[in-house]
Design a protein around this motif. Structure first.
Motif, PDB file in Angstrom:
ATOM      1  N   ASN A   1       0.827  -1.207   0.000  1.00  0.00           N
ATOM      2  CA  ASN A   1       0.000   0.000   0.000  1.00  0.00           C
ATOM      3  C   ASN A   1       0.862   1.258   0.000  1.00  0.00           C
ATOM      4  N   ALA A   2       1.958   1.236   0.736  1.00  0.00           N
ATOM      5  CA  ALA A   2       2.826   2.418   0.810  1.00  0.00           C
ATOM      6  C   ALA A   2       3.446   2.731  -0.547  1.00  0.00           C
ATOM      7  N   ILE A   3       3.863   1.698  -1.275  1.00  0.00           N
ATOM      8  CA  ILE A   3       4.448   1.919  -2.607  1.00  0.00           C
ATOM      9  C   ILE A   3       3.412   2.514  -3.549  1.00  0.00           C
ATOM     10  N   ILE A   4       2.194   1.971  -3.536  1.00  0.00           N
ATOM     11  CA  ILE A   4       1.121   2.525  -4.370  1.00  0.00           C
ATOM     12  C   ILE A   4       0.841   3.971  -3.987  1.00  0.00           C
ATOM     13  N   ALA A   5       0.889   4.249  -2.665  1.00  0.00           N
ATOM     14  CA  ALA A   5       0.554   5.583  -2.161  1.00  0.00           C
ATOM     15  C   ALA A   5       1.553   6.649  -2.610  1.00  0.00           C
ATOM     16  N   ILE A   6       2.748   6.246  -3.024  1.00  0.00           N
ATOM     17  CA  ILE A   6       3.715   7.223  -3.545  1.00  0.00           C
ATOM     18  C   ILE A   6       3.158   7.895  -4.799  1.00  0.00           C
ATOM     19  N   GLY A   7       2.721   7.073  -5.749  1.00  0.00           N
ATOM     20  CA  GLY A   7       2.131   7.625  -6.964  1.00  0.00           C
ATOM     21  C   GLY A   7       0.846   8.380  -6.682  1.00  0.00           C
ATOM     22  N   MET A   8       0.038   7.847  -5.745  1.00  0.00           N
ATOM     23  CA  MET A   8      -1.211   8.515  -5.389  1.00  0.00           C
ATOM     24  C   MET A   8      -0.932   9.883  -4.773  1.00  0.00           C
ATOM     25  N   THR A   9       0.139  10.000  -3.993  1.00  0.00           N
ATOM     26  CA  THR A   9       0.507  11.289  -3.396  1.00  0.00           C
ATOM     27  C   THR A   9       0.770  12.323  -4.474  1.00  0.00           C
ATOM     28  N   CYS A  10       1.537  11.952  -5.477  1.00  0.00           N
ATOM     29  CA  CYS A  10       1.843  12.885  -6.565  1.00  0.00           C
ATOM     30  C   CYS A  10       0.579  13.298  -7.312  1.00  0.00           C
ATOM     31  N   ALA A  11      -0.317  12.327  -7.545  1.00  0.00           N
ATOM     32  CA  ALA A  11      -1.562  12.637  -8.246  1.00  0.00           C
ATOM     33  C   ALA A  11      -2.419  13.606  -7.436  1.00  0.00           C
ATOM     34  N   ILE A  12      -2.566  13.349  -6.132  1.00  0.00           N
ATOM     35  CA  ILE A  12      -3.401  14.206  -5.291  1.00  0.00           C
ATOM     36  C   ILE A  12      -2.748  15.565  -5.078  1.00  0.00           C
ATOM     37  N   LEU A  13      -1.439  15.611  -4.930  1.00  0.00           N
ATOM     38  CA  LEU A  13      -0.746  16.895  -4.803  1.00  0.00           C
ATOM     39  C   LEU A  13      -0.989  17.789  -6.016  1.00  0.00           C
TER      40      LEU A  13
ATOM     41  N   LEU B   1       0.562  29.919 -16.761  1.00  0.00           N
ATOM     42  CA  LEU B   1       0.887  31.256 -17.239  1.00  0.00           C
ATOM     43  C   LEU B   1       2.334  31.650 -16.929  1.00  0.00           C
ATOM     44  N   SER B   2       2.919  30.986 -15.928  1.00  0.00           N
ATOM     45  CA  SER B   2       4.314  31.275 -15.587  1.00  0.00           C
ATOM     46  C   SER B   2       5.291  30.588 -16.533  1.00  0.00           C
ATOM     47  N   GLY B   3       4.779  29.813 -17.466  1.00  0.00           N
ATOM     48  CA  GLY B   3       5.636  29.187 -18.474  1.00  0.00           C
ATOM     49  C   GLY B   3       5.902  27.716 -18.267  1.00  0.00           C
ATOM     50  N   VAL B   4       5.331  27.125 -17.216  1.00  0.00           N
ATOM     51  CA  VAL B   4       5.533  25.700 -16.945  1.00  0.00           C
ATOM     52  C   VAL B   4       4.645  24.885 -17.878  1.00  0.00           C
ATOM     53  N   ARG B   5       5.203  23.853 -18.480  1.00  0.00           N
ATOM     54  CA  ARG B   5       4.430  22.976 -19.363  1.00  0.00           C
ATOM     55  C   ARG B   5       3.641  21.988 -18.501  1.00  0.00           C
ATOM     56  N   VAL B   6       2.485  22.431 -18.073  1.00  0.00           N
ATOM     57  CA  VAL B   6       1.671  21.681 -17.115  1.00  0.00           C
ATOM     58  C   VAL B   6       1.307  20.298 -17.637  1.00  0.00           C
ATOM     59  N   ALA B   7       0.918  20.217 -18.908  1.00  0.00           N
ATOM     60  CA  ALA B   7       0.498  18.935 -19.473  1.00  0.00           C
ATOM     61  C   ALA B   7       1.616  17.899 -19.395  1.00  0.00           C
ATOM     62  N   ARG B   8       2.832  18.339 -19.667  1.00  0.00           N
ATOM     63  CA  ARG B   8       3.978  17.411 -19.622  1.00  0.00           C
ATOM     64  C   ARG B   8       4.168  16.849 -18.222  1.00  0.00           C
ATOM     65  N   TYR B   9       4.024  17.684 -17.194  1.00  0.00           N
ATOM     66  CA  TYR B   9       4.230  17.220 -15.825  1.00  0.00           C
ATOM     67  C   TYR B   9       3.065  16.364 -15.336  1.00  0.00           C
ATOM     68  N   LYS B  10       1.870  16.654 -15.818  1.00  0.00           N
ATOM     69  CA  LYS B  10       0.741  15.781 -15.485  1.00  0.00           C
ATOM     70  C   LYS B  10       0.946  14.394 -16.090  1.00  0.00           C
ATOM     71  N   LEU B  11       1.438  14.350 -17.308  1.00  0.00           N
ATOM     72  CA  LEU B  11       1.737  13.065 -17.938  1.00  0.00           C
ATOM     73  C   LEU B  11       2.754  12.296 -17.109  1.00  0.00           C
ATOM     74  N   PHE B  12       3.772  12.986 -16.623  1.00  0.00           N
ATOM     75  CA  PHE B  12       4.787  12.362 -15.785  1.00  0.00           C
ATOM     76  C   PHE B  12       4.177  11.838 -14.490  1.00  0.00           C
ATOM     77  N   ILE B  13       3.294  12.610 -13.874  1.00  0.00           N
ATOM     78  CA  ILE B  13       2.683  12.224 -12.590  1.00  0.00           C
ATOM     79  C   ILE B  13       1.931  10.911 -12.721  1.00  0.00           C
ATOM     80  N   TYR B  14       1.106  10.785 -13.761  1.00  0.00           N
ATOM     81  CA  TYR B  14       0.309   9.561 -13.898  1.00  0.00           C
ATOM     82  C   TYR B  14       1.162   8.389 -14.381  1.00  0.00           C
ATOM     83  N   ALA B  15       2.210   8.685 -15.136  1.00  0.00           N
ATOM     84  CA  ALA B  15       3.155   7.621 -15.502  1.00  0.00           C
ATOM     85  C   ALA B  15       3.840   7.081 -14.251  1.00  0.00           C
ATOM     86  N   LEU B  16       4.218   7.975 -13.340  1.00  0.00           N
ATOM     87  CA  LEU B  16       4.839   7.554 -12.085  1.00  0.00           C
ATOM     88  C   LEU B  16       3.867   6.719 -11.259  1.00  0.00           C
TER      89      LEU B  16
END
Length: 325
Positions: A61-73, A212-227
């Protein structure tokens, strides 16, 4: 001389103030309180063997929760974690039965988890679909593929070398615990010491301002769910190795346990605030509760009610703290 004494005397107070402001202060206090209750109400709780048993039990559960933490954050969620874990584990097992070497089969399973994470991430990040809908659909897809692949039956007869990841030891410590600790250290470094971690927090705090600050949000969301998909597959490796079989029906309800570990650890369900340390504490608290309630003979159905109430209470506390800031 007096000034030095004054500084030293205020140091503990300053440390306590900083601790109280951290997201994991109340979860840590809760973990200590739960442990004390279990020590008083059960006979065999306070023992080294039981603590090691709890650590082994919470590892998946703890290992799964790592990815879940990033998604919820990031302001999202991943409901597909249990199904992706089950599918990854069964494909690892099926590959080995088909003659694929264990380490190559493990790579296949991890790759499948990563692929499902990228699938989720694409529809969330680039198609703009709600994470709860995307991952709910993926949960059904992954579960269905696993059941079709196995015919609904476990895959047994795995090679003995595969048992190391679920039953082996490293320097006297059980391998699942070692994998869990390494995973949390890497997650801590990612979230607290790299720009990627700062962007994950920023996306959850204010996605539009981050974009708006220039961060490629979509790219980081893709990374989050891949993680998240990858951590599910890693958990599937540990579970399949522990059981020495691929179980297509495993992981049912694991999304609730992962979410519970995250919110009990102080992460805001709305995103933008929390910590991976808190998630680790939350997973341990959940493990202590399960272990102690089992020792007390509490029905599993009652345990589900208790966990649900704890999740509600943790979310309430998180919202109240946010209002006061």
């Amino acid at each position: 001389m007096n000034s030095k004494v004054g500084v030293s005397s205020t140091a503990p107070a300053n440390w306590l103030t900083r601790m109280k402001r951290s997201t994991y202060f109340f979860p840590l206090a809760g973990l200590v309180a739960v442990c004390l209750v279990m020590i008083v109400t059960t006979d065999n709780f306070f023992s080294a063997d039981n603590f090691l048993n709890i650590a082994r039990q919470v590892s998946i559960n703890a290992i799964i929760a790592i990815g879940m933490t990033c998604a919820i954050l990031s302001g999202g969620i991943d409901l597909s974690v249990g199904a992706v874990m089950a599918l990854s584990g069964t494909l690892m097992a099926g590959s080995m039965i088909a003659g694929v070497p264990p380490y190559a089969a493990i790579l296949i399973g991890l790759g499948v988890g990563l692929a499902f994470g990228l699938f989720n991430g694409f529809f969330v990040a680039y198609a703009g679909m709600p994470p709860i809908i995307v991952t709910l659909a993926t949960m059904g897809i992954a579960r269905g593929i696993g059941l079709i692949y196995t015919g609904g039956y476990p895959i047994d007869g795995l090679p003995e070398a595969f048992a190391f990841f679920g039953r082996g030891t490293v320097l006297g410590i059980q391998t699942p615990v070692v994998i869990m600790v390494i995973a949390f250290i890497l997650a801590y470094l990612l979230l607290d010491k790299t720009p990627i971690g700062r962007y994950i927090y920023a996306i959850g705090g204010n996605e539009e301002a981050t974009r708006l600050s220039g961060v490629r949000v979509a790219r980081y969301k893709l990374f989050i769910y891949a993680l998240s998909g990858f951590t599910c597959a890693l958990a599937g490796l540990v579970l399949s190795s522990r059981l020495m079989s691929g179980q297509p029906n495993s992981g049912v309800g694991f999304e609730m346990d992962a979410i519970a570990a995250v919110v009990m650890g102080g992460t805001s369900i709305a995103g933008g605030r929390g910590s991976i340390i808190g998630t680790f504490i939350g997973a341990l608290m959940l493990g202590v509760l399960n272990n102690g309630l089992n020792m007390m003979g509490v029905s599993p159905y009652v345990q589900n009610i208790i966990k649900g109430l704890i999740i509600l209470f943790a979310i309430y506390i998180s919202r109240e703290r946010k209002k006061r800031r």
